[in-house]
Design a protein around this motif. Structure first.
Motif, PDB file in Angstrom:
ATOM      1  N   LEU A  69      41.181  17.722  30.086  1.00 34.46           N
ATOM      2  CA  LEU A  69      42.089  16.260  29.066  1.00 34.46           C
ATOM      3  C   LEU A  69      42.520  16.057  27.530  1.00 34.46           C
ATOM      4  O   LEU A  69      41.826  16.691  26.736  1.00 34.46           O
ATOM      5  N   HIS A  96      39.684   4.092  26.148  1.00 36.42           N
ATOM      6  CA  HIS A  96      39.568   4.241  28.075  1.00 36.42           C
ATOM      7  C   HIS A  96      37.928   4.898  28.079  1.00 36.42           C
ATOM      8  O   HIS A  96      37.759   5.287  29.502  1.00 36.42           O
ATOM      9  N   PHE A  97      38.225   5.900  27.249  1.00 27.90           N
ATOM     10  CA  PHE A  97      36.564   6.203  27.457  1.00 27.90           C
ATOM     11  C   PHE A  97      36.264   7.608  28.474  1.00 27.90           C
ATOM     12  O   PHE A  97      36.048   7.575  29.343  1.00 27.90           O
ATOM     13  N   LYS A  98      37.752   8.309  28.760  1.00 26.01           N
ATOM     14  CA  LYS A  98      38.253   9.213  29.708  1.00 26.01           C
ATOM     15  C   LYS A  98      37.372   9.779  29.818  1.00 26.01           C
ATOM     16  O   LYS A  98      36.313  10.465  31.669  1.00 26.01           O
ATOM     17  N   CYS A  99      36.440  10.250  29.216  1.00 23.73           N
ATOM     18  CA  CYS A  99      36.306  11.701  29.520  1.00 23.73           C
ATOM     19  C   CYS A  99      34.462  11.324  30.837  1.00 23.73           C
ATOM     20  O   CYS A  99      34.263  12.590  30.868  1.00 23.73           O
ATOM     21  N   CYS A 115      36.648  14.700  20.949  1.00 21.97           N
ATOM     22  CA  CYS A 115      37.364  14.003  19.724  1.00 21.97           C
ATOM     23  C   CYS A 115      36.159  14.069  18.631  1.00 21.97           C
ATOM     24  O   CYS A 115      36.267  13.670  17.774  1.00 21.97           O
ATOM     25  N   SER A 125      30.048   7.686  22.842  1.00 22.90           N
ATOM     26  CA  SER A 125      30.741   7.958  22.990  1.00 22.90           C
ATOM     27  C   SER A 125      30.326   9.459  23.544  1.00 22.90           C
ATOM     28  O   SER A 125      30.924   9.995  24.492  1.00 22.90           O
ATOM     29  N   GLY A 158      31.063  14.529  27.339  1.00 26.74           N
ATOM     30  CA  GLY A 158      32.332  13.556  26.754  1.00 26.74           C
ATOM     31  C   GLY A 158      33.421  13.847  25.901  1.00 26.74           C
ATOM     32  O   GLY A 158      33.991  15.050  25.361  1.00 26.74           O
ATOM     33  N   SER A 159      32.935  13.052  24.721  1.00 28.84           N
ATOM     34  CA  SER A 159      33.431  13.274  23.225  1.00 28.84           C
ATOM     35  C   SER A 159      32.820  14.527  22.038  1.00 28.84           C
ATOM     36  O   SER A 159      33.930  14.771  21.590  1.00 28.84           O
ATOM     37  N   CYS A 168      42.270  14.504  24.583  1.00 32.48           N
ATOM     38  CA  CYS A 168      42.105  13.913  23.965  1.00 32.48           C
ATOM     39  C   CYS A 168      40.615  15.018  22.997  1.00 32.48           C
ATOM     40  O   CYS A 168      39.896  14.002  21.933  1.00 32.48           O
ATOM     41  N   SER A 169      40.466  15.416  24.344  1.00 31.95           N
ATOM     42  CA  SER A 169      38.779  15.719  23.893  1.00 31.95           C
ATOM     43  C   SER A 169      38.991  17.015  23.372  1.00 31.95           C
ATOM     44  O   SER A 169      39.369  18.196  24.628  1.00 31.95           O
ATOM     45  N   CYS A 207      35.017   6.014  21.751  1.00 32.59           N
ATOM     46  CA  CYS A 207      36.513   5.835  22.105  1.00 32.59           C
ATOM     47  C   CYS A 207      37.467   5.399  21.028  1.00 32.59           C
ATOM     48  O   CYS A 207      37.313   4.274  21.367  1.00 32.59           O
ATOM     49  N   PRO A 208      38.118   6.157  20.487  1.00 31.32           N
ATOM     50  CA  PRO A 208      39.332   5.430  19.826  1.00 31.32           C
ATOM     51  C   PRO A 208      40.151   4.558  20.700  1.00 31.32           C
ATOM     52  O   PRO A 208      40.989   4.002  20.458  1.00 31.32           O
ATOM     53  N   LEU A 209      40.436   5.862  21.916  1.00 32.33           N
ATOM     54  CA  LEU A 209      41.553   5.186  22.410  1.00 32.33           C
ATOM     55  C   LEU A 209      41.309   3.924  23.591  1.00 32.33           C
ATOM     56  O   LEU A 209      42.311   3.566  24.311  1.00 32.33           O
TER      57      LEU A 209
HETATM   58  S1  SF4 Z   1      38.495   9.326  25.966  1.00 32.86           S
HETATM   59 FE1  SF4 Z   1      37.765   8.735  24.402  1.00 32.86          FE
HETATM   60  S2  SF4 Z   1      35.705   9.372  23.644  1.00 32.86           S
HETATM   61 FE2  SF4 Z   1      36.442  10.826  25.145  1.00 32.86          FE
HETATM   62  S3  SF4 Z   1      37.531  12.219  24.263  1.00 32.86           S
HETATM   63 FE3  SF4 Z   1      38.889  11.571  24.825  1.00 32.86          FE
HETATM   64  S4  SF4 Z   1      39.268   9.973  22.655  1.00 32.86           S
HETATM   65 FE4  SF4 Z   1      37.145  10.799  22.576  1.00 32.86          FE
END
Ligand code: SF4
Length: 342
Positions: free
Chosen positions: A305, A319-322, A310, A190, A280-281, A307-308, A315-317
């Motif tokens: 973002l 998609h690893f968008k970060c 995390c 991540s 990223g995470s 989720c970031s 990546c728990p989701l």
């Molecule tokens: S995209 Fe995934 S790895 Fe990145 S911050 Fe969000 S949950 Fe965490």
């Protein structure tokens, strides 16, 4: 002369963030001698710190308490006559060694109920000392004392002879300016910018006349091989071909470093290399690279973002968008901003 033993952190980045503590100890106790007790994976970094006189290799890996072995090691260290110990990991077992070595002052955070093992016990106030480097540096003072800021920076010695020997051994030259890419992150995937993004950046850098080196440990060799392949020959894969000491020396030769949030990111900062750090995470709020050069590190993170950060290893989701959405163009813009810095 005061003799100090520092039980070093277990991560390369944390070891570097502990360096301001060592500098503070040197300021407070002129002529102090500081030894580090360090695991194999952080010892090469400790050996390059000017504040450290000697590094004692820890035979203990991750995991077990190994009580008897720690007692034996402690009795061996007793002969060295340390006056003070600074225990930087928070674990119970890391505080056993100075206790067994009969070191009179044993300094650290209370951590895992280490009452007695630590006898100069600090209590962590996360709001007052938000940065990891500040938390370590706080240990140089008496418990409760206000931390003096700014902290000293980090710095590492470079072995020029080893650099020249290693360049010859690896068959690479320095005729072109070097951009070092550090694609690994021990913590987990991540924190790793995707291989295709690193490869795109490598191609752009090569088109600008730069030599591109991929630097990291054997664990990074696979992703580095993918980057090298996708870069159409623009990047040289050096991951796993050097030990950490040589990686330090190679990074010192780079005119620019682009790194994930990893131990080598902190190494690059300590070498005063212009640095673009990719997040990223994780977050830069707790463990930013400590600037030691004239150009402040550029910290790059995808904003907005939800989720970031995390702080998960994967990546728990899914998609690893970060990292997936952190475009190479954005990183190029940071590189250009560094180039434009007077
Ligand atoms: S995209 Fe995934 S790895 Fe990145 S911050 Fe969000 S949950 Fe965490």
């Amino acid at each position: 002369m005061t003799r100090i033993l520092v039980v070093a952190p277990n991560w390369i980045g944390d070891a570097l963030l502990a360096q301001p503590l060592l500098a503070r100890l040197g300021e407070r106790l002129p002529g102090v001698s500081i030894d580090a007790f360090a695991p194999a994976w952080t010892a090469p970094v400790m050996r390059r710190m000017p504040e450290i006189d000697a590094v004692i290799d820890s035979p203990f890996g991750h995991g077990g308490l190994q009580l008897r072995e720690r007692w034996r090691m402690g009795r061996e260290l007793r002969a060295r006559g340390y006056d003070q110990a600074y225990v930087l990991p928070n674990s119970f077992k890391s505080a056993l060694l100075p206790f067994f070595a009969d070191i009179r002052l044993r300094v650290g955070y209370v951590g895992e109920s280490r009452y007695g093992l630590i006898n100069v016990a600090h209590r962590l106030n996360k709001k007052k000392v938000p940065l990891m480097a500040e938390r370590y540096a706080q240990l140089a003072g008496i418990p409760g004392e206000k931390l003096s800021r700014p902290l000293p920076g980090t710095r590492l010695r470079v072995d020029e002879a080893n650099l020249l020997i290693s360049l010859a051994r690896l068959g690479i030259d320095r005729r072109r300016p070097v951009v070092a890419l550090c694609p690994g992150a021990e913590f987990g995937p991540s924190k790793r910018w995707p291989a295709r993004h690193f490869a795109a950046l490598a191609r752009k850098m090569a088109a600008r006349g730069r030599a591109v080196w991929l630097i990291g440990s054997p664990k990074d060799a696979e992703i580095a091989a993918e980057i090298a392949s996708l870069s159409n020959g623009a990047a040289i894969n050096l991951c796993g071909k050097t030990d950490l000491a040589t990686a330090i020396d190679l990074l010192s030769a780079a005119q620019l470093v682009v790194s994930n949030d990893s131990g080598l990111m902190h190494v690059a900062a300590a070498l005063a290399r212009p640095l673009v750090a990719l997040y990223g995470s994780s977050s830069a709020e707790h463990t930013p690279p400590l600037a030691s050069g004239p150009v402040a590190p550029r910290l790059v993170k995808l904003e907005g973002l939800p989720c970031s950060p995390c702080f998960q290893r994967e990546c728990p989701l899914g998609h690893f968008k970060c990292m997936n959405d952190l475009d190479p163009q954005r990183v190029l813009a940071e590189i250009d901003a560094i180039a434009a810095t007077p």
